[in-house]
Scaffold this motif. Sequence first.
Motif, PDB file in Angstrom:
ATOM      1  N   ALA A 279       0.817  -1.209   0.000  1.00 41.55           N
ATOM      2  CA  ALA A 279       0.000   0.000   0.000  1.00 41.55           C
ATOM      3  C   ALA A 279       0.853   1.262   0.000  1.00 41.55           C
ATOM      4  O   ALA A 279       0.463   2.289  -0.555  1.00 41.55           O
ATOM      5  CB  ALA A 279      -0.940  -0.003   1.201  1.00 41.55           C
ATOM      6  N   PHE A 280       2.036   1.189   0.606  1.00 45.07           N
ATOM      7  CA  PHE A 280       2.932   2.343   0.624  1.00 45.07           C
ATOM      8  C   PHE A 280       3.289   2.757  -0.805  1.00 45.07           C
ATOM      9  O   PHE A 280       3.167   3.922  -1.185  1.00 45.07           O
ATOM     10  CB  PHE A 280       4.204   1.990   1.403  1.00 45.07           C
ATOM     11  N   PHE A 281       3.701   1.787  -1.621  1.00 43.32           N
ATOM     12  CA  PHE A 281       4.098   2.087  -3.002  1.00 43.32           C
ATOM     13  C   PHE A 281       2.889   2.417  -3.871  1.00 43.32           C
ATOM     14  O   PHE A 281       2.990   3.236  -4.784  1.00 43.32           O
ATOM     15  CB  PHE A 281       4.872   0.905  -3.586  1.00 43.32           C
ATOM     16  N   ALA A 317      11.106  -1.821  -5.732  1.00 47.03           N
ATOM     17  CA  ALA A 317      10.266  -1.901  -4.538  1.00 47.03           C
ATOM     18  C   ALA A 317       9.888  -3.350  -4.234  1.00 47.03           C
ATOM     19  O   ALA A 317       9.978  -3.809  -3.090  1.00 47.03           O
ATOM     20  CB  ALA A 317       9.007  -1.055  -4.733  1.00 47.03           C
ATOM     21  N   ALA A 318       9.469  -4.090  -5.267  1.00 43.41           N
ATOM     22  CA  ALA A 318       9.090  -5.491  -5.076  1.00 43.41           C
ATOM     23  C   ALA A 318      10.279  -6.326  -4.605  1.00 43.41           C
ATOM     24  O   ALA A 318      10.136  -7.207  -3.744  1.00 43.41           O
ATOM     25  CB  ALA A 318       8.525  -6.057  -6.378  1.00 43.41           C
ATOM     26  N   GLY A 319      11.451  -6.047  -5.154  1.00 42.93           N
ATOM     27  CA  GLY A 319      12.650  -6.773  -4.736  1.00 42.93           C
ATOM     28  C   GLY A 319      12.982  -6.547  -3.269  1.00 42.93           C
ATOM     29  O   GLY A 319      13.332  -7.493  -2.552  1.00 42.93           O
ATOM     30  N   LEU A 349       4.613 -17.019  -0.116  1.00 43.38           N
ATOM     31  CA  LEU A 349       3.768 -17.158  -1.302  1.00 43.38           C
ATOM     32  C   LEU A 349       2.817 -15.973  -1.464  1.00 43.38           C
ATOM     33  O   LEU A 349       2.654 -15.444  -2.569  1.00 43.38           O
ATOM     34  CB  LEU A 349       2.964 -18.456  -1.218  1.00 43.38           C
ATOM     35  N   ILE A 350       2.192 -15.546  -0.370  1.00 42.68           N
ATOM     36  CA  ILE A 350       1.234 -14.455  -0.496  1.00 42.68           C
ATOM     37  C   ILE A 350       1.931 -13.132  -0.815  1.00 42.68           C
ATOM     38  O   ILE A 350       1.416 -12.307  -1.570  1.00 42.68           O
ATOM     39  CB  ILE A 350       0.367 -14.328   0.780  1.00 42.68           C
ATOM     40  N   MET A 351       3.142 -12.930  -0.290  1.00 40.53           N
ATOM     41  CA  MET A 351       3.858 -11.695  -0.588  1.00 40.53           C
ATOM     42  C   MET A 351       4.369 -11.693  -2.030  1.00 40.53           C
ATOM     43  O   MET A 351       4.408 -10.647  -2.692  1.00 40.53           O
ATOM     44  CB  MET A 351       5.017 -11.512   0.393  1.00 40.53           C
ATOM     45  N   LEU A 352       4.759 -12.874  -2.544  1.00 37.04           N
ATOM     46  CA  LEU A 352       5.160 -12.966  -3.946  1.00 37.04           C
ATOM     47  C   LEU A 352       3.980 -12.643  -4.854  1.00 37.04           C
ATOM     48  O   LEU A 352       4.110 -11.882  -5.830  1.00 37.04           O
ATOM     49  CB  LEU A 352       5.687 -14.371  -4.249  1.00 37.04           C
ATOM     50  N   ILE A 356       3.782  -9.323  -7.477  1.00 41.22           N
ATOM     51  CA  ILE A 356       3.445  -9.415  -8.903  1.00 41.22           C
ATOM     52  C   ILE A 356       2.168  -8.626  -9.180  1.00 41.22           C
ATOM     53  O   ILE A 356       2.060  -7.910 -10.178  1.00 41.22           O
ATOM     54  CB  ILE A 356       3.281 -10.889  -9.318  1.00 41.22           C
ATOM     55  N   GLY A 357       1.198  -8.758  -8.265  1.00 40.27           N
ATOM     56  CA  GLY A 357      -0.049  -8.017  -8.420  1.00 40.27           C
ATOM     57  C   GLY A 357       0.148  -6.512  -8.360  1.00 40.27           C
ATOM     58  O   GLY A 357      -0.524  -5.757  -9.065  1.00 40.27           O
ATOM     59  N   LEU A 358       1.078  -6.063  -7.511  1.00 38.23           N
ATOM     60  CA  LEU A 358       1.386  -4.636  -7.413  1.00 38.23           C
ATOM     61  C   LEU A 358       1.869  -4.097  -8.753  1.00 38.23           C
ATOM     62  O   LEU A 358       1.376  -3.067  -9.249  1.00 38.23           O
ATOM     63  CB  LEU A 358       2.454  -4.407  -6.346  1.00 38.23           C
ATOM     64  N   ILE A 359       2.822  -4.789  -9.371  1.00 42.81           N
ATOM     65  CA  ILE A 359       3.381  -4.343 -10.649  1.00 42.81           C
ATOM     66  C   ILE A 359       2.307  -4.376 -11.733  1.00 42.81           C
ATOM     67  O   ILE A 359       2.190  -3.443 -12.539  1.00 42.81           O
ATOM     68  CB  ILE A 359       4.584  -5.215 -11.040  1.00 42.81           C
TER      69      ILE A 359
END
Length: 432
Positions: A279-281, A317-319, A349-352, A356-359
Amino acid sequence: MNWSLDKIRQHQHFDKSLNFIKLISIVGSTEVILKLIGFISGILIVRMLPVSEYALYTLANTMLGTLVMFTDSGISNGVMALSGRVWKDPKKLGIVLATGLDLRKKFAFIALIIATPIIIYLLLKNNSGWLSAVLIFLSLIPAFYAALSDSLLEITPKLHQDISSLQKNQLRVGIGRLVLIVLTIFIFPWTFVLILASGIPQMYGNSKLKIINRKFVESNQNPDPAIRKEILKIVTRILPNIVFYALSGQIVIWILSVFGNSTDLASIGALGRFAALMAFFTTISGTLFLPRFSRLPEEREILLRYFLSFQLILFLAAGCIMLTVFLFPAQMLWLLGASYSSLSSELFLIMLSNCIGLIAAMSGNLIGSRGHFLNPILIISLNLGTVIFAYFIWDLTTLRGILYYSIFNQFISLTANYIFSFSVIISAKKID
């Protein structure tokens, strides 16, 4: 060395770049505080509520988010796209905003009628009593109506980059929510009380947003039929996408609420608290990048440069998020409490899936801010295909199986958004 620094300072884009970096640092520092407040509120709720009650809280919040998405149905996309064309004209901007708000009220009435029996049914199926189900539903209504105008009222300050006013208001809302949660959760650890504690500060925040808008908008305008027609054109194009995303975006919750058990439902809700890292990004990009991208001229090189720069930021950010999850899973799960301490692999798994969903979502929002949206038939076909494929590969009634499906689904969405975004940018005119 001094000569090099002087040369950099004299570059034509130096002042603009410096100001933008300062803006990012200001927005970023405030967002850290906002997300920290939200994270503390969420962790407090996870640790204080029993697993059975937290399952109901997870379900209620998911239904609230879905209901808000149904009500929006692309209206905010239309208002952003049209406002980007007239953002310097207070009167025209006021007409666009008034038309968008009027449309949302009408959509809200329809959405609430359709959603009411579904909400009651799912709550009862997940071990809620009739009294509790009714109270939870009634508590959702103030939070729902507060969310109706929130995103629309933020469009104008974002276009004018009045970020400080927005963030002061968000801080007031966040602190008010935390205070109400702390005051109530130890005495009344019930879902409907906590939802009310979240909705009331947002209603106050919306009243402040209306005051902020008066600096840029002639707010006494009436809805315009021509503007309504333009917004509805965009709504018509993306409404099937919105409906499908409203269901598929939280399909993990929906499947577990119907076919799973309350323990898995509570677990996925607790792990989802770390989505605050996303949510921050999301807020940074929605505040700084989307309005600027919406205002860019229709020129290929400029659009491509901004789009690729945004992708680089998203991947970095995802990295960082995934590296944190890989290095400190036990510490992160400790925050959730003993009931969720064995979910280290599920956390990864949920953070991965979220990364991907964020991007994928931000890339789609970026090109959508200019009024371009994927064909809804294509989106629905792709998502239905992934569900059917996943059904034969994983057990979708288990937490692990549904997380594998979620990762696969987000990857397909990312691929589709990239292909579409680059095709739109390449079709823009080229600068001679």
